[in-house]
Write a protein that holds these residues in place. Structure first.
Motif, PDB file in Angstrom:
ATOM      1  N   GLY A  83      61.844  -5.647   0.053  1.00 21.50           N
ATOM      2  CA  GLY A  83      63.243  -6.419   0.623  1.00 21.50           C
ATOM      3  C   GLY A  83      63.252  -6.279   1.860  1.00 21.50           C
ATOM      4  N   ASP A  84      62.501  -5.365   2.532  1.00 22.31           N
ATOM      5  CA  ASP A  84      62.495  -5.086   3.927  1.00 22.31           C
ATOM      6  C   ASP A  84      61.571  -6.308   4.788  1.00 22.31           C
ATOM      7  OD1 ASP A  84      63.541  -2.730   3.889  1.00 22.31           O
ATOM      8  OD2 ASP A  84      61.650  -1.500   4.280  1.00 22.31           O
ATOM      9  N   PRO A  85      62.336  -7.104   5.762  1.00 21.60           N
ATOM     10  CA  PRO A  85      61.766  -8.086   6.440  1.00 21.60           C
ATOM     11  C   PRO A  85      60.387  -7.804   6.655  1.00 21.60           C
ATOM     12  CG  PRO A  85      63.868  -7.843   7.158  1.00 21.60           C
ATOM     13  CD  PRO A  85      63.742  -6.557   6.578  1.00 21.60           C
ATOM     14  N   ASP A  86      60.010  -6.683   7.014  1.00 12.99           N
ATOM     15  CA  ASP A  86      58.637  -6.427   7.653  1.00 12.99           C
ATOM     16  C   ASP A  86      57.603  -5.993   6.473  1.00 12.99           C
ATOM     17  OD1 ASP A  86      58.983  -6.974  10.115  1.00 12.99           O
ATOM     18  OD2 ASP A  86      59.463  -4.700  10.820  1.00 12.99           O
ATOM     19  N   TYR A  87      58.122  -6.067   5.074  1.00 15.31           N
ATOM     20  CA  TYR A  87      57.341  -5.662   4.182  1.00 15.31           C
ATOM     21  C   TYR A  87      56.014  -6.621   4.013  1.00 15.31           C
ATOM     22  CZ  TYR A  87      55.914  -4.599  -0.785  1.00 15.31           C
ATOM     23  OH  TYR A  87      55.173  -4.033  -1.874  1.00 15.31           O
ATOM     24  N   THR A  88      56.232  -7.706   4.299  1.00 18.84           N
ATOM     25  CA  THR A  88      54.947  -8.914   4.303  1.00 18.84           C
ATOM     26  C   THR A  88      54.225  -8.813   5.596  1.00 18.84           C
ATOM     27  OG1 THR A  88      56.725 -10.460   5.209  1.00 18.84           O
ATOM     28  CG2 THR A  88      56.151 -10.741   2.843  1.00 18.84           C
ATOM     29  N   ILE A  89      54.500  -8.020   6.196  1.00 17.74           N
ATOM     30  CA  ILE A  89      53.413  -7.609   7.687  1.00 17.74           C
ATOM     31  C   ILE A  89      52.552  -6.483   7.183  1.00 17.74           C
ATOM     32  CG2 ILE A  89      53.096  -6.798   9.694  1.00 17.74           C
ATOM     33  CD1 ILE A  89      55.925  -7.997  10.526  1.00 17.74           C
ATOM     34  N   LYS A  90      52.885  -5.522   6.371  1.00 15.73           N
ATOM     35  CA  LYS A  90      52.005  -4.605   5.819  1.00 15.73           C
ATOM     36  C   LYS A  90      51.361  -5.083   4.599  1.00 15.73           C
ATOM     37  CE  LYS A  90      51.567   0.313   4.528  1.00 15.73           C
ATOM     38  NZ  LYS A  90      52.336   1.479   4.281  1.00 15.73           N
ATOM     39  N   HIS A  91      52.111  -5.323   3.560  1.00 14.74           N
ATOM     40  CA  HIS A  91      51.859  -6.130   2.465  1.00 14.74           C
ATOM     41  C   HIS A  91      51.933  -7.173   2.373  1.00 14.74           C
ATOM     42  CE1 HIS A  91      52.228  -1.865   0.893  1.00 14.74           C
ATOM     43  NE2 HIS A  91      53.333  -1.749   1.381  1.00 14.74           N
TER      44      HIS A  91
END
Length: 646
Positions: free
Chosen positions: A307-315
């Protein structure tokens, strides 16, 4: 091909410099830190790596008609300029470049065949001198370039298997293990984009419920995305280069590294090919690789939740090329199958059992190719497809069929004849199409033609014989020869469009492949001319490969090089990386910028290249100029193959 490689932002780097060699401008003054040539009334352009013994050798002199009217040149020893080894008059005018340099003439160095390091010095009505260049044998000059190209690939490694400092040569650009979360990555449904591929239309990404290990591989370019399309193209070129340099261990190791990752991207149990790791164009709810300027290992330190916008940068999300067991876009299927078949050929003699495994993987991917592809639908090799647009796929299927046939023949598999016939059928379809190109990431016909001719072994199958394939190789080369004949610097590629430099190296590789296949050396001089253009004998007087020659890119758009490389001229550089080169001037009105991007103090002053721009083309060595100085996998491996074949 990657015309829109990473639209708008992609990644860059102010690569650091290595030890600086001093070049001199036409009046004998130093270049500005060997970062760019000084703007003077007359300029001399040479292949800064050097010329091969026995080949046609040509340099260029640019200036006013008056200054060049009575000019002569002499070739001097680079260490003892009183020692003159050759002299002559400038050749005829080859054309006009721009207002400052309206006349371009040649200096024929073909008679110079004694190994050594030299400079050109102008005399008569013009004063000037060139950067240093060498005369030497092919192995002597080309092998170090291949090794440097491999160094770039080593710097691009992702995952846990990065090379420790002790395993890397001095001056190599290093980073820590990165994107370890890729070991357990979530697979998502295909994202939907606007027509231009700039904006993700889905409110958020939709998980499929599958998870997969897609760790390792290489970063695609200056960013940290990983693509099956570009990686398969590059691994194919490495495996073909290995045929020429079988004893180069570091080349073999990088080919294996890329091959291992492609193996992870293919799930044979479910019949699924994964196309991409990471996302480069998102929206307010989905932050992407192209939204943050950072070191690759920083992503693993993010503290994020779903749900965090940056989630798809790490995961990082993984996207599929096909639903499980369903047809695969034929350009990807063909290229991956070709790579797996090349892997089978590589170990056929040393480990037949492993070779059989690779052959069966190749056959499985090949059998899922969507050869009923709707021509009105785009070939999806990336998400969004605008990142790597592609028009043809028959060449990829021809490539796959040829490599499957050669692998089967090595292993005594009776399917060799069927795959040869298939390859010939796709070759005919390609030759009859209106999307024929030259060697680059979007067209592998040159590679396919040469190996299909070998598989045919003198026969004519499905209306195709070796002569037809060789004729198309000549078509590709003749187009370049014709263009070079109308260009002041003999450029065979279009330099006011994307990817001028890799297209140039593609022509070099094709000329060498053609000569090896046919014994016809008519394009040898053209190949040397194109190699020279890419390595310094161009209007800008720069090599477009980092670390090659005296003047080369110092500020590539590449995050790792910008943040980890030396900016003071004394540390590591992104050695061996090949950049795009000049591009259309109107594409360089806006440069990228990020808060964490370092200013590239190692680069030339602003406007250093302006006087050399011409014919609607512009070149900028600036960390924000992805259009001209972003390096990439496919750029570099095309050059590597050209050097290996030379």
């Amino acid at each position: 091909m990657n015309s829109l490689r990473t639209p708008g932002l992609v990644v860059t780097a102010a690569a650091g410099l290595g030890t600086l060699l001093v070049a001199v401008n036409v009046f004998g003054m130093p270049f500005d830190g060997a970062r760019s040539p000084a703007s003077t009334d007359v300029a001399v352009r040479v292949d800064q790596v050097g010329y091969l013994r026995g080949e046609t050798k040509q340099a260029y002199v640019m200036g006013s008609s008056k200054a060049l009217a009575g000019a002569r040149f002499k070739v001097v020893d680079a260490e003892d300029e009183d020692k003159v080894v050759e002299a002559g008059r400038l050749g005829a005018v080859t054309g006009r470049w721009n207002a400052k340099y309206p006349s371009v003439r040649t200096a024929d160095l073909s008679a110079l065949d004694t190994p050594g390091t030299y400079r050109i010095v102008l005399t008569g009505t013009a004063a000037g001198r060139s950067p240093a260049f060498r005369i030497g044998g092919a192995r002597e000059l080309m092998t170090p370039l291949v090794r440097d190209n491999v160094r770039f690939l080593q710097a691009q490694r992702d995952g846990a298997d990065v090379l420790p400092g002790g395993a890397l040569p001095d001056g190599a650009l290093k980073h820590g293990p990165s994107h370890l979360a890729d070991e357990d990555a979530t697979v998502y449904a295909d994202p939907e984009y606007d027509e231009e591929g700039n904006e993700l239309l889905d409110e958020t990404l939709t998980p499929t419920g599958d998870r997969v290990d897609v760790s390792g591989g290489w970063f695609d370019a200056g960013d940290f995305l990983k693509f099956t399309g570009t990686t398969s193209y590059s691994v194919a070129e490495l495996l073909l280069a290995q045929r020429e340099l079988p004893d180069m261990k570091e080349l073999s190791a990088e080919a294996t590294h890329g091959l291992d990752w492609l193996d992870r991207m293919w799930d044979g149990d479910s019949g699924t090919l994964y196309a991409q790791v990471g996302i480069g164009a998102g929206n307010d709810a989905v932050r992407t690789d192209h939204d943050v300027w950072r070191l690759p290992e920083a992503d693993d330190r993010l503290d994020v939740s779903p749900g965090d916008p940056d989630y798809t940068i790490k995961h990082r999300p993984v996207f599929r090329a096909n639903d499980p067991g369903e047809p695969i876009t034929p350009s990807l299927a063909g290229r991956v199958a070709a790579v797996f078949a090349l892997a089978a050929q590589r170990v056929a003699d040393s480990d037949p059992d492993e070779a059989e495994e690779w052959l069966e993987k190749a056959a499985a991917v090949y059998d899922l190719a969507d050869t009923d592809h709707d021509p009105d639908e785009p070939l999806v090799t990336a998400f969004p497809s605008a990142f790597y647009p592609e028009d043809s796929w028959q060449d990829d299927m021809e490539f796959a069929g040829a490599e499957l046939a050669l692998a089967a023949e090595k292993l005594g598999d009776d399917r060799a004849g069927d795959w040869t016939a298939d390859s010939a059928r796709w070759a005919r379809a390609y030759l009859d199409s209106d999307v024929k190109g030259t060697l680059n990431v979007a067209d592998v016909s040159a590679l396919a033609h040469v190996d299909l001719a070998t598989a045919l072994d003198g026969a004519r199958t499905n209306g195709i014989a070796a002569a037809d394939l060789h004729k198309d190789l000549r078509r590709q080369l003749d187009d370049g020869v014709d263009r070079a004949g109308h260009d002041p610097f003999g450029a065979g590629a279009v330099y006011d469009d994307f990817d001028a430099v890799p297209h140039t190296f593609g022509l070099v590789a094709t000329a060498r492949l053609y000569a090896k296949a046919t014994g016809d050396t008519r394009y040898a001089a053209f190949a040397g001319q194109q190699r020279g253009w890419a390595l310094g004998a161009n209007a800008w007087g720069t090599s477009f490969m980092i670390g090659a020659g005296e003047v080369y890119p110092h500020c590539p758009e590449h995050q790792l090089a910008n943040l980890r490389g030396s900016l003071d001229g004394k540390g590591a550089i992104l050695r061996g990386a090949v950049v795009n080169g000049p591009n259309a001037a109107d594409r360089l009105t806006d440069l990228n910028g990020f808060p964490t991007m370092k200013k590239c103090s190692a680069g030339p002053p602003e406007g250093a290249w302006t006087d050399f721009d011409g014919k609607g083309a512009r070149y900028v060595d600036d960390v924000g100029a992805w259009q001209t100085v972003e390096p990439a996998l496919d750029f570099t491996t095309t050059a590597l193959l050209a050097f290996a074949l030379t």
